[in-house]
Design a protein around this motif. Structure first.
Motif, PDB file in Angstrom:
ATOM      1  N   ALA A 137       0.829  -1.205   0.000  1.00 55.56           N
ATOM      2  CA  ALA A 137       0.000   0.000   0.000  1.00 55.56           C
ATOM      3  C   ALA A 137       0.860   1.250   0.000  1.00 55.56           C
ATOM      4  CB  ALA A 137      -0.912  -0.008   1.220  1.00 55.56           C
ATOM      5  N   GLN A 138       0.500   2.176  -0.904  1.00 59.65           N
ATOM      6  CA  GLN A 138       1.229   3.431  -0.960  1.00 59.65           C
ATOM      7  C   GLN A 138       0.810   4.317   0.201  1.00 59.65           C
ATOM      8  OE1 GLN A 138       1.897   2.358  -3.953  1.00 59.65           O
ATOM      9  NE2 GLN A 138       3.304   3.786  -4.970  1.00 59.65           N
ATOM     10  N   ARG A 139      -0.475   4.241   0.492  1.00 61.76           N
ATOM     11  CA  ARG A 139      -0.997   5.155   1.499  1.00 61.76           C
ATOM     12  C   ARG A 139      -2.164   4.476   2.203  1.00 61.76           C
ATOM     13  NH1 ARG A 139       0.761  10.332   3.091  1.00 61.76           N
ATOM     14  NH2 ARG A 139       1.894  10.155   1.133  1.00 61.76           N
ATOM     15  N   ILE A 140      -2.208   4.649   3.512  1.00 59.53           N
ATOM     16  CA  ILE A 140      -3.337   4.120   4.279  1.00 59.53           C
ATOM     17  C   ILE A 140      -4.102   5.303   4.836  1.00 59.53           C
ATOM     18  CG2 ILE A 140      -4.027   2.758   6.290  1.00 59.53           C
ATOM     19  CD1 ILE A 140      -1.366   1.174   5.838  1.00 59.53           C
ATOM     20  N   ILE A 141      -5.406   5.266   4.667  1.00 60.38           N
ATOM     21  CA  ILE A 141      -6.233   6.346   5.204  1.00 60.38           C
ATOM     22  C   ILE A 141      -6.894   5.851   6.480  1.00 60.38           C
ATOM     23  CG2 ILE A 141      -8.258   7.793   4.794  1.00 60.38           C
ATOM     24  CD1 ILE A 141      -7.587   7.653   1.797  1.00 60.38           C
ATOM     25  N   ALA A 142      -6.663   6.560   7.581  1.00 61.31           N
ATOM     26  CA  ALA A 142      -7.360   6.252   8.829  1.00 61.31           C
ATOM     27  C   ALA A 142      -8.386   7.345   9.049  1.00 61.31           C
ATOM     28  CB  ALA A 142      -6.380   6.203   9.982  1.00 61.31           C
ATOM     29  N   ARG A 156       1.284   0.251  13.541  1.00 57.85           N
ATOM     30  CA  ARG A 156       2.530  -0.223  12.949  1.00 57.85           C
ATOM     31  C   ARG A 156       2.842   0.513  11.638  1.00 57.85           C
ATOM     32  NH1 ARG A 156       1.678  -6.142  12.334  1.00 57.85           N
ATOM     33  NH2 ARG A 156       0.994  -5.979  14.489  1.00 57.85           N
ATOM     34  N   TYR A 157       1.811   0.972  10.951  1.00 56.39           N
ATOM     35  CA  TYR A 157       2.026   1.624   9.643  1.00 56.39           C
ATOM     36  C   TYR A 157       1.795   3.133   9.723  1.00 56.39           C
ATOM     37  CZ  TYR A 157       1.901  -3.178   8.019  1.00 56.39           C
ATOM     38  OH  TYR A 157       2.160  -4.500   7.845  1.00 56.39           O
ATOM     39  N   ARG A 158       1.983   3.678  10.909  1.00 60.21           N
ATOM     40  CA  ARG A 158       1.723   5.093  11.127  1.00 60.21           C
ATOM     41  C   ARG A 158       2.400   5.984  10.078  1.00 60.21           C
ATOM     42  NH1 ARG A 158       0.444   7.556  16.463  1.00 60.21           N
ATOM     43  NH2 ARG A 158       0.607   5.481  17.344  1.00 60.21           N
ATOM     44  N   ARG A 159       3.608   5.560   9.637  1.00 59.45           N
ATOM     45  CA  ARG A 159       4.401   6.373   8.722  1.00 59.45           C
ATOM     46  C   ARG A 159       3.661   6.674   7.419  1.00 59.45           C
ATOM     47  NH1 ARG A 159       7.922   4.823   5.495  1.00 59.45           N
ATOM     48  NH2 ARG A 159       7.594   2.667   6.127  1.00 59.45           N
ATOM     49  N   LYS A 160       2.966   5.677   6.899  1.00 58.02           N
ATOM     50  CA  LYS A 160       2.282   5.959   5.626  1.00 58.02           C
ATOM     51  C   LYS A 160       0.783   6.171   5.794  1.00 58.02           C
ATOM     52  CE  LYS A 160       3.212   1.240   4.031  1.00 58.02           C
ATOM     53  NZ  LYS A 160       3.332   0.433   2.822  1.00 58.02           N
ATOM     54  N   THR A 161       0.395   6.550   7.014  1.00 60.20           N
ATOM     55  CA  THR A 161      -1.030   6.748   7.267  1.00 60.20           C
ATOM     56  C   THR A 161      -1.394   8.226   7.229  1.00 60.20           C
ATOM     57  OG1 THR A 161      -1.082   4.777   8.632  1.00 60.20           O
ATOM     58  CG2 THR A 161      -2.894   6.305   8.894  1.00 60.20           C
ATOM     59  N   THR A 162      -2.474   8.522   6.558  1.00 58.09           N
ATOM     60  CA  THR A 162      -3.016   9.882   6.518  1.00 58.09           C
ATOM     61  C   THR A 162      -4.384   9.839   7.193  1.00 58.09           C
ATOM     62  OG1 THR A 162      -1.992  10.202   4.369  1.00 58.09           O
ATOM     63  CG2 THR A 162      -3.705  11.768   4.990  1.00 58.09           C
ATOM     64  N   ILE A 163      -4.683  10.871   7.965  1.00 58.52           N
ATOM     65  CA  ILE A 163      -6.009  10.893   8.604  1.00 58.52           C
ATOM     66  C   ILE A 163      -6.970  11.703   7.746  1.00 58.52           C
ATOM     67  CG2 ILE A 163      -7.328  11.637  10.611  1.00 58.52           C
ATOM     68  CD1 ILE A 163      -4.717  11.253  12.219  1.00 58.52           C
ATOM     69  N   ILE A 164      -8.015  11.049   7.292  1.00 58.57           N
ATOM     70  CA  ILE A 164      -9.108  11.762   6.621  1.00 58.57           C
ATOM     71  C   ILE A 164     -10.412  11.308   7.269  1.00 58.57           C
ATOM     72  CG2 ILE A 164     -10.273  12.259   4.449  1.00 58.57           C
ATOM     73  CD1 ILE A 164      -7.800  11.504   2.944  1.00 58.57           C
ATOM     74  N   PRO A 165     -10.970  12.136   8.126  1.00 63.76           N
ATOM     75  CA  PRO A 165     -12.219  11.726   8.772  1.00 63.76           C
ATOM     76  C   PRO A 165     -13.346  11.633   7.751  1.00 63.76           C
ATOM     77  CG  PRO A 165     -11.279  13.680   9.813  1.00 63.76           C
ATOM     78  CD  PRO A 165     -10.540  13.474   8.528  1.00 63.76           C
ATOM     79  N   PHE A 166     -14.373  10.891   8.118  1.00 66.60           N
ATOM     80  CA  PHE A 166     -15.554  10.807   7.265  1.00 66.60           C
ATOM     81  C   PHE A 166     -16.200  12.176   7.153  1.00 66.60           C
ATOM     82  CE2 PHE A 166     -16.010   6.226   8.790  1.00 66.60           C
ATOM     83  CZ  PHE A 166     -15.377   5.742   7.659  1.00 66.60           C
ATOM     84  N   GLY A 167     -16.883  12.366   6.050  1.00 65.99           N
ATOM     85  CA  GLY A 167     -17.616  13.607   5.870  1.00 65.99           C
ATOM     86  C   GLY A 167     -19.101  13.334   5.870  1.00 65.99           C
ATOM     87  N   VAL A 168     -19.856  14.404   5.978  1.00 70.11           N
ATOM     88  CA  VAL A 168     -21.302  14.248   5.988  1.00 70.11           C
ATOM     89  C   VAL A 168     -21.901  15.167   4.930  1.00 70.11           C
ATOM     90  CG1 VAL A 168     -21.616  15.969   7.816  1.00 70.11           C
ATOM     91  CG2 VAL A 168     -23.331  14.193   7.479  1.00 70.11           C
ATOM     92  N   ASP A 169     -22.952  14.690   4.313  1.00 68.64           N
ATOM     93  CA  ASP A 169     -23.606  15.439   3.245  1.00 68.64           C
ATOM     94  C   ASP A 169     -24.600  16.421   3.874  1.00 68.64           C
ATOM     95  OD1 ASP A 169     -24.792  16.346   0.984  1.00 68.64           O
ATOM     96  OD2 ASP A 169     -25.546  14.400   0.302  1.00 68.64           O
ATOM     97  N   ARG A 170     -24.142  17.628   4.145  1.00 70.05           N
ATOM     98  CA  ARG A 170     -25.000  18.575   4.861  1.00 70.05           C
ATOM     99  C   ARG A 170     -26.223  18.966   4.042  1.00 70.05           C
ATOM    100  NH1 ARG A 170     -20.974  23.069   5.629  1.00 70.05           N
ATOM    101  NH2 ARG A 170     -20.367  22.122   3.656  1.00 70.05           N
TER     102      ARG A 170
END
Lengths: 370, 398
Positions: A137-142, A156-170
């Motif tokens: 995996a190039q990138r893991i999204i948490a 363990r894979y914190r280095r390639k992890t990006t945080i993108i929270p869920f969004g909501v359709d307002r």
């Protein structure tokens, strides 16, 4: 540029949190790129349809083993689509295998929705596949920092992890013409102490705790959603003597869900364990300006609802604490308004669909750089 | 021949209505019937009206109020019922002697056990008229064991019920499948559509969707309302009616009608749904509908309301569970939908509401099917034949 999203279900027909999230994400992405969703069809046929600009391909499924769909043609299908990026939604072993077996080495992005919990006994056998997959995996999204910290795999894979929270359709949650009246009628008819829950009725949602708490709350609980626990919970509501003010409404259409969320005083998410990885339903209520009572789980649940800022948090499996928190909000309009407004602002700042889509596109761009 | 009927239900539920139709059919035949019941109520009144002698068994309250809906009590239910029911079984045996019954015909789970014991005591054959799925767990096991030993014959009101009482690999009990009868004269096509509509203040053009069932939780009225809300999104002018009263002795569910009303309010159906309560003019109610919905949350053994709607010539959208698929022919007389599939129900209903030709075609086919399967005369003849066979076998000796 073509991205293929792989999971085990898609909305419709499945209404779970991950499916709803995928629908929102894929529909948004499809305005900027070519998006295909690859899922099992729950039948022996391949079905293709276009939903809001997203091409959904459902491949034949030959039964499920330990709730994993068996789709022998999925790797071939994936290869045939010649994607520029493959985006797996984890956990979904069939998708993992499809990627590895396809031999199509396109950059891989994984959204890590949750740990494998229910099927934990199978994990030792599955670990080699996981190791290979996460290595590739190039990138893991948490979806939250809390989940990274509390997940053995993810930390363990914190280095390639990006945080993108869920969004909501307002947009989908804002009241249409005439619906403000419906909200008023709802409150006139059922009283102004409405508590709402939204979710699939599964064991980890903690609804039995909430029903117990309702014996100490003078208010009406609206339960939106259905699921395997429904019958047991309905019987329990009768036994506890709260059947009259714990209404199991089933799956209500979006047009009514808006009205219920806007009409309620408090939203409750009483989940009891880390199977509740995020709790998107909280966001929907917060987007409507409602304070949330949720449980102190070391997952996105905690991240979404900071205690005393957008709502209140209580220990999981504690009906008394839950009842106290709900009562506190029901009895204190000022606190309610204050937290509700903060909740709405937090959604607009952190959890919009647009933000989620932009950040996902950024990730795609990064992984495509040679 | 002399037959002692045993019926525990006080209300006129589906099982009781079926029995009443049988009794009517037997009136002009060579059968002398006596009806033992558990207490005063609509069922007993109806039997008295028909002119049959009735006897109250006055069982202890424990036996009367033990219902299969109180699952939490199931384990207490069985030993307590046996203990408390024993004097009642004795009384029943005495009664059978007094009226010189050639056989006992039991109609309801409690009656099967009590009547089965009584028949055993005095050596009189017993026919179980089984119109229920057995409860799960201990209670079901006891019943299944009793079914092998007590009755000479089991009449099951659908193949689904028959299959549940007798596993494929066993030859006892003897089971005959016999669909419930419907009064095809009262329930007929061509009844006025506007009678009930006028009462509700609705014109003939308003799409009207209804459910007919006693107000007990497993009949799925909540689900009906949720389905109604989904239908409204596609057909905003649709109107809904819930017909059915609370069951006579409903411990634990006393507030159910009120709960349902609150449901309708929460779903925003307040001005779109009418609760008609218990009615005697079900044929007219059905005639006013465009579609009848039947969406129980537990398997339905037969589905009387469905069969009656078919007899009136109305299309049905019903859950694919229990005996219903034997009653409704999918895509010919109505639509069958998976039990909890709210969206499936809604889209089937919407399809019918938008297509009057389809409604008519289904309705005509439904009436034809009802005539072929649910006629009272054929039902009565089958029962008589079973009586004769059992009595002959009994006289021939073991």
């Amino acid at each position: 540029m073509r991205v293929v999203h792989v999971f085990k279900d898609y909305y419709p027909p499945t209404t779970g949190g991950i499916e709803q999230h995928m629908r929102l994400l894929c529909t948004g992405l499809a305005r900027q790129m070519d998006v295909t969703v690859l899922v099992p069809s729950r039948s022996r046929r391949t079905l293709e349809e276009r939903l809001d600009g997203v091409l959904v391909i459902r491949v034949p499924e030959y039964g499920r083993y330990a709730s994993v769909p068996l789709c022998p043609t999925m790797p071939v299908q994936l290869r045939r689509l010649r994607p520029d990026i493959v985006h797996l939604h984890f956990p979904n072993p069939m998708g993992d295998l499809a990627y590895l077996l396809s031999g199509w080495g396109a950059p891989l992005v994984i959204t890590y929705h949750a740990d494998i919990i229910k099927q934990r006994p199978f994990v030792p056998f599955y670990r080699p596949v996981l190791a290979l997959l996460f290595k590739q995996a190039q990138r893991i999204i948490a979806t939250s920092p809390d989940y990274i910290a509390s997940s053995r795999v993810l930390s363990r894979y914190r280095r390639k992890t990006t945080i993108i929270p869920f969004g909501v359709d307002r947009e989908a949650l804002s009241l249409r013409d005439g619906e403000a009246t419906e909200v008023e009628w709802l409150r006139r008819d059922l009283g102004r102490r409405l508590v709402v829950f939204v979710g699939v009725l599964r064991y980890y949602k903690g609804l039995d705790i909430l029903l117990r708490a309702m014996t100490k709350v003078a208010g009406c609980l609206l339960i939106v959603g259905s699921g395997p626990e429904r019958e047991r919970l309905e019987a329990m509501a009768v036994q506890l003597g709260v059947a009259n003010r714990a209404l199991f409404l089933g799956e209500v259409p979006e047009s009514r869900l808006r009205v219920l969320l806007h009409g309620a005083e408090v939203f409750v998410l009483p989940s009891i364990d880390r199977c509740e990885a995020f709790g998107i339903a909280q966001l929907e209520a917060m987007a409507c300006g409602k304070p949330v009572v949720s449980t102190d789980l070391p997952t996105g649940v905690r991240f979404v609802n900071p205690h005393g800022v957008t709502g209140l948090r209580v220990p999981p499996r504690d009906p008394d604490a839950l009842a106290d928190a709900v009562n506190r909000l029901l009895d204190d309009p000022q606190l309610r308004a204050h937290l509700g407004q903060a909740a709405q602002e937090r959604v607009e700042r952190e959890f919009t669909a647009e933000g989620m889509i932009t950040r996902t596109l950024e990730v795609y761009r990064e992984v495509l750089v040679p | 021949m002399r037959v002692l009927f045993v019926n525990p239900g006080l209300d006129l539920g589906g099982a009781e209505q079926s029995l009443i139709l049988l009794l009517e059919g037997l009136r002009s035949r060579e059968v002398e019937a006596t009806v033992a019941h558990f207490g005063n109520g609509p069922f007993r009144d109806r039997v008295v009206d028909l002119g049959f002698p009735t006897v109250s068994l006055r069982p202890p309250g424990l036996v009367r109020s033990a219902t299969r809906y109180r699952s939490a009590w199931a384990h207490l239910w069985m030993p307590a019922l046996v203990a408390a029911g024993f004097p009642t079984a004795l009384r029943l045996a005495g009664l059978a002697r007094r009226v010189h019954a050639d056989l006992l015909h039991t109609n309801g789970l409690k009656a099967h056990l009590l009547g089965g014991l009584a028949g055993r005591m005095i050596g009189t054959p017993v026919i179980w008229h089984l119109r229920d799925f057995l409860p799960s767990g201990l209670v079901g096991q006891v019943f299944r064991g009793a079914a092998r030993r007590l009755p000479a014959l089991v009449l099951a009101n659908s193949d689904a019920v028959a299959a549940a009482i007798r596993p494929d690999d066993e030859d006892r009990p003897r089971v005959i499948r016999l669909y419930n009868p419907v009064d095809l004269c009262r329930f007929r096509p061509g009844l006025p559509r506007s009678l009930i509509r006028r009462e509700l203040g609705l014109g003939d053009e308003v799409p009207l969707v209804g459910v007919v069932a006693h107000l007990t939780p497993w009949k799925g009225h909540e689900q009906f309302l949720t389905i109604g809300r989904a239908v409204m999104d596609a057909v905003p002018e649709a109107y809904f009616v819930v017909t059915g009263g609370p069951v006579y002795e409903t411990d634990g569910h006393a507030g159910y009608p009120e709960t349902l009303r609150r449901h309708a309010l929460a779903l925003g159906l307040a001005d779109r749904v009418a609760f008609l309560g218990a009615r005697n003019d079900i044929p007219e109610v059905l005639a006013a509908l465009d579609v009848l919905v039947h969406c129980p949350t537990a398997p339905e053994p037969f589905g009387r309301a469905v069969a009656e709607a078919m007899a009136v010539g109305r299309p049905v959208v019903a859950a694919h569970c229990g005996g219903i698929p034997e009653v409704v022919e999918d895509r010919e007389t109505g639509f069958l939908v998976p039990t909890a599939d709210v969206r499936g129900f809604a889209s089937a209903i919407v399809q019918l509401l938008k297509d009057s030709a389809l409604r008519e075609r289904f309705g005509r086919a439904a009436r034809g099917r009802a005539e072929a399967l649910f006629a009272v005369e054929a039902h009565t003849a089958s029962v008589l034949e079973a009586y004769r066979a059992i009595i002959a076998a009994d006289r021939a000796g073991p």
